[in-house]
Design an enzyme around this catalytic site. Structure first.
Site, PDB file in Angstrom:
ATOM      1  N   ASP A  67       0.897  -1.202   0.034  1.00 19.16           N
ATOM      2  CA  ASP A  67       0.087  -0.044  -0.086  1.00 19.16           C
ATOM      3  C   ASP A  67       0.691   1.189   0.166  1.00 19.16           C
ATOM      4  O   ASP A  67       1.481   1.674   1.044  1.00 19.16           O
ATOM      5  CB  ASP A  67      -0.999  -0.126   1.136  1.00 19.16           C
ATOM      6  CG  ASP A  67      -1.868   1.187   1.274  1.00 19.16           C
ATOM      7  OD1 ASP A  67      -1.774   1.993   0.346  1.00 19.16           O
ATOM      8  OD2 ASP A  67      -2.562   1.293   2.342  1.00 19.16           O
ATOM      9  N   TYR A 162      -8.360  15.640  -7.139  1.00 13.95           N
ATOM     10  CA  TYR A 162      -7.471  14.841  -7.926  1.00 13.95           C
ATOM     11  C   TYR A 162      -6.344  15.592  -8.681  1.00 13.95           C
ATOM     12  O   TYR A 162      -5.307  15.378  -8.528  1.00 13.95           O
ATOM     13  CB  TYR A 162      -8.067  13.887  -8.706  1.00 13.95           C
ATOM     14  CG  TYR A 162      -7.446  13.202  -9.831  1.00 13.95           C
ATOM     15  CD1 TYR A 162      -6.962  11.771  -9.577  1.00 13.95           C
ATOM     16  CD2 TYR A 162      -7.212  13.652 -11.124  1.00 13.95           C
ATOM     17  CE1 TYR A 162      -6.247  11.127 -10.685  1.00 13.95           C
ATOM     18  CE2 TYR A 162      -6.581  12.835 -12.086  1.00 13.95           C
ATOM     19  CZ  TYR A 162      -6.265  11.602 -11.901  1.00 13.95           C
ATOM     20  OH  TYR A 162      -5.614  10.803 -12.794  1.00 13.95           O
ATOM     21  N   LYS A 166      -2.177  16.000  -8.997  1.00 12.79           N
ATOM     22  CA  LYS A 166      -1.466  15.768 -10.355  1.00 12.79           C
ATOM     23  C   LYS A 166      -0.621  16.921 -10.631  1.00 12.79           C
ATOM     24  O   LYS A 166       0.387  16.922 -11.372  1.00 12.79           O
ATOM     25  CB  LYS A 166      -2.362  15.404 -11.193  1.00 12.79           C
ATOM     26  CG  LYS A 166      -3.348  13.904 -11.188  1.00 12.79           C
ATOM     27  CD  LYS A 166      -2.041  12.830 -11.122  1.00 12.79           C
ATOM     28  CE  LYS A 166      -2.669  11.490 -10.903  1.00 12.79           C
ATOM     29  NZ  LYS A 166      -1.512  10.378 -11.028  1.00 12.79           N
TER      30      LYS A 166
HETATM   31  N1  LIG Z   1      -7.426   6.582 -16.875  1.00 17.52           N
HETATM   32  C1  LIG Z   1      -7.344   7.915 -17.394  1.00 17.52           C
HETATM   33  O1  LIG Z   1      -8.038   8.474 -18.059  1.00 17.52           O
HETATM   34  C2  LIG Z   1      -5.946   8.722 -16.751  1.00 17.52           C
HETATM   35  C3  LIG Z   1      -6.007  10.121 -17.108  1.00 17.52           C
HETATM   36  C4  LIG Z   1      -4.922  10.926 -16.793  1.00 17.52           C
HETATM   37  C5  LIG Z   1      -4.031  10.220 -15.753  1.00 17.52           C
HETATM   38  N2  LIG Z   1      -4.244   8.828 -15.420  1.00 17.52           N
HETATM   39  C6  LIG Z   1      -3.258   8.396 -14.312  1.00 17.52           C
HETATM   40  O2  LIG Z   1      -2.623   7.154 -15.087  1.00 17.52           O
HETATM   41  C7  LIG Z   1      -2.194   6.209 -13.910  1.00 17.52           C
HETATM   42  C8  LIG Z   1      -3.033   4.713 -14.185  1.00 17.52           C
HETATM   43  O3  LIG Z   1      -4.296   4.918 -14.132  1.00 17.52           O
HETATM   44  P1  LIG Z   1      -5.181   3.865 -14.739  1.00 17.52           P
HETATM   45  O4  LIG Z   1      -6.482   4.283 -15.703  1.00 17.52           O
HETATM   46  O5  LIG Z   1      -4.352   2.702 -15.368  1.00 17.52           O
HETATM   47  O6  LIG Z   1      -5.832   3.316 -13.362  1.00 17.52           O
HETATM   48  P2  LIG Z   1      -5.931   1.826 -12.643  1.00 17.52           P
HETATM   49  O7  LIG Z   1      -6.923   2.075 -11.590  1.00 17.52           O
HETATM   50  O8  LIG Z   1      -6.505   0.729 -13.780  1.00 17.52           O
HETATM   51  O9  LIG Z   1      -4.363   1.628 -12.231  1.00 17.52           O
HETATM   52  C9  LIG Z   1      -4.139   2.137 -11.048  1.00 17.52           C
HETATM   53  C10 LIG Z   1      -3.290   1.357 -10.260  1.00 17.52           C
HETATM   54  O10 LIG Z   1      -2.910   1.922  -9.012  1.00 17.52           O
HETATM   55  C11 LIG Z   1      -2.971   0.985  -7.933  1.00 17.52           C
HETATM   56  N3  LIG Z   1      -3.246   1.552  -6.710  1.00 17.52           N
HETATM   57  C12 LIG Z   1      -3.805   2.656  -6.219  1.00 17.52           C
HETATM   58  N4  LIG Z   1      -3.599   2.931  -5.016  1.00 17.52           N
HETATM   59  C13 LIG Z   1      -2.859   2.317  -4.758  1.00 17.52           C
HETATM   60  C14 LIG Z   1      -1.962   2.212  -3.384  1.00 17.52           C
HETATM   61  N5  LIG Z   1      -2.412   2.847  -2.280  1.00 17.52           N
HETATM   62  N6  LIG Z   1      -0.740   1.093  -3.292  1.00 17.52           N
HETATM   63  C15 LIG Z   1      -0.511   0.646  -4.382  1.00 17.52           C
HETATM   64  N7  LIG Z   1      -0.983   0.746  -5.576  1.00 17.52           N
HETATM   65  C16 LIG Z   1      -2.133   1.494  -5.752  1.00 17.52           C
HETATM   66  C17 LIG Z   1      -4.186   0.345  -8.148  1.00 17.52           C
HETATM   67  O11 LIG Z   1      -4.522  -0.988  -7.724  1.00 17.52           O
HETATM   68  C18 LIG Z   1      -4.213  -0.044  -9.672  1.00 17.52           C
HETATM   69  O12 LIG Z   1      -3.735  -1.181 -10.087  1.00 17.52           O
HETATM   70  C19 LIG Z   1      -2.978   6.974 -12.554  1.00 17.52           C
HETATM   71  O13 LIG Z   1      -1.829   7.678 -12.070  1.00 17.52           O
HETATM   72  C20 LIG Z   1      -3.902   7.810 -13.038  1.00 17.52           C
HETATM   73  O14 LIG Z   1      -4.116   8.811 -12.235  1.00 17.52           O
HETATM   74  C21 LIG Z   1      -5.298   8.144 -15.987  1.00 17.52           C
END
Ligand SMILES: NC(=O)c1ccc[n+]([C@@H]2O[C@H](COP(=O)([O-])OP(=O)(O)OC[C@H]3O[C@@H](n4cnc5c(N)ncnc54)[C@H](O)[C@@H]3O)[C@@H](O)[C@H]2O)c1
Length: 257
Positions: A67, A162, A166
């Site tokens: 975590d 959020y 970021k």
């Molecule tokens: N999906 C989008 O549109 C988008 C847009 C901009 C930025 N992002 C960023 O891209 C990154 C990946 O996003 P995604 O869409 O793949 O989301 P996702 O939810 O599929 O992946 C996020 C991962 O982070 C892990 N995680 C979260 N909290 C945690 C913790 N406390 N300890 C360990 N692991 C933890 C989750 O278990 C998950 O596997 C993130 O940083 C997100 O903010 C996503």
């Protein structure tokens, strides 16, 4: 001998990818594996991290459950990865969480703290734990952080809290890049746009809502997790040896400035 310009320089190197069991993190981990790196997949659940590492195929990938919001444990996490895989010279911070609340007057301290703990605080302290080991070893390395288009726009549809985190990631990336350049540690960020993952598109999202999102994207489609692999691997690789402090938009042109 003719100089080679297009060698990632990642073969055999140990690379940490947080959130590596998630959508974008998994695709980035696959990119590093294809470039010949050994990937330490870090995610909240050990079983999910190990399954994602095993799915990469090939030798040398490992999964670690942690975590990341447990800040005090982050140095031990990096040490445990190093004990198993050797000194890691790349850290890719992809883990993130969003909790949308468009009613800003009702945002709670718990909502604020939960998102900032993972998205910003854990990113800083993992960078710190990672860099400490490189600096002690006198070795160069690279960090790739994950921000969002909202680092610039400020966010929309309930993502203000959020995106405050970021924005901190993007700002911090530049500060760390300047501070650690003398140690040969480059620090850059990726800014995904609207990506088709469960973080953005849920079973409740209607086709009309998806169409409204796509209408904002010059390249005319949502991003896919795989769209981020090349950008992350590039920023971490020797091909980006002269790139630091950058935030690279991977967004189909969603944000241009
Ligand atoms: N999906 C989008 O549109 C988008 C847009 C901009 C930025 N992002 C960023 O891209 C990154 C990946 O996003 P995604 O869409 O793949 O989301 P996702 O939810 O599929 O992946 C996020 C991962 O982070 C892990 N995680 C979260 N909290 C945690 C913790 N406390 N300890 C360990 N692991 C933890 C989750 O278990 C998950 O596997 C993130 O940083 C997100 O903010 C996503």
């Amino acid at each position: 001998m003719r100089r080679r310009h297009l060698d990632w320089g990642l073969a055999g190197r140990a690379v940490i990818v947080t959130g590596g069991a998630g959508a974008i993190g998994r695709a980035i981990a696959e990119g590093f594996a294809e470039a010949g790196a050994r990937v330490a997949v870090v995610d909240r659940e050990t079983a999910a991290a190990q399954a994602a590492a095993a799915a990469l195929g090939g030798e040398g990938h490992e999964g670690f459950g942690a975590d990341l919001a447990a800040i005090a444990a982050l140095p031990d996490l990096v040490a445990a990865i190093e004990a198993q895989m050797g000194l890691c010279t790349v850290l890719c911070n992809v883990a993130g969480v969003i909790r949308r609340n468009a009613d800003l007057l009702s945002v709670t301290e718990e909502e604020w703290d939960g998102q900032h703990a993972v998205n910003l605080k854990a990113t800083f302290f993992l960078c710190q734990a990672f860099a400490a080991r490189l600096i002690a070893a006198g070795r160069p390395g690279a960090i790739v952080n994950t921000t969002s288009q909202g680092w610039w726009s400020g966010g929309y549809a309930g993502s203000v809290v959020y995106n405050a985190a970021k924005g901190g990631v993007a700002t911090m990336t530049r500060g760390l890049a300047r501070a650690w350049a003398p140690h040969g540690i480059r620090v850059n960020a990726l800014a995904p746009g609207l990506v088709e993952t469960p973080m953005l598109v849920t079973p409740e999202t209607t086709p009309e809502q998806v169409a409204a999102l796509v209408a904002q994207i010059p390249l005319g489609r949502l991003g896919q997790p795989a769209d981020h692999a090349g950008a992350a691997v590039f920023l971490a690789s020797d091909l980006a040896a002269y790139v630091t402090g950058a935030t690279l938009n991977v967004s189909g042109g969603f944000l241009m400035y």
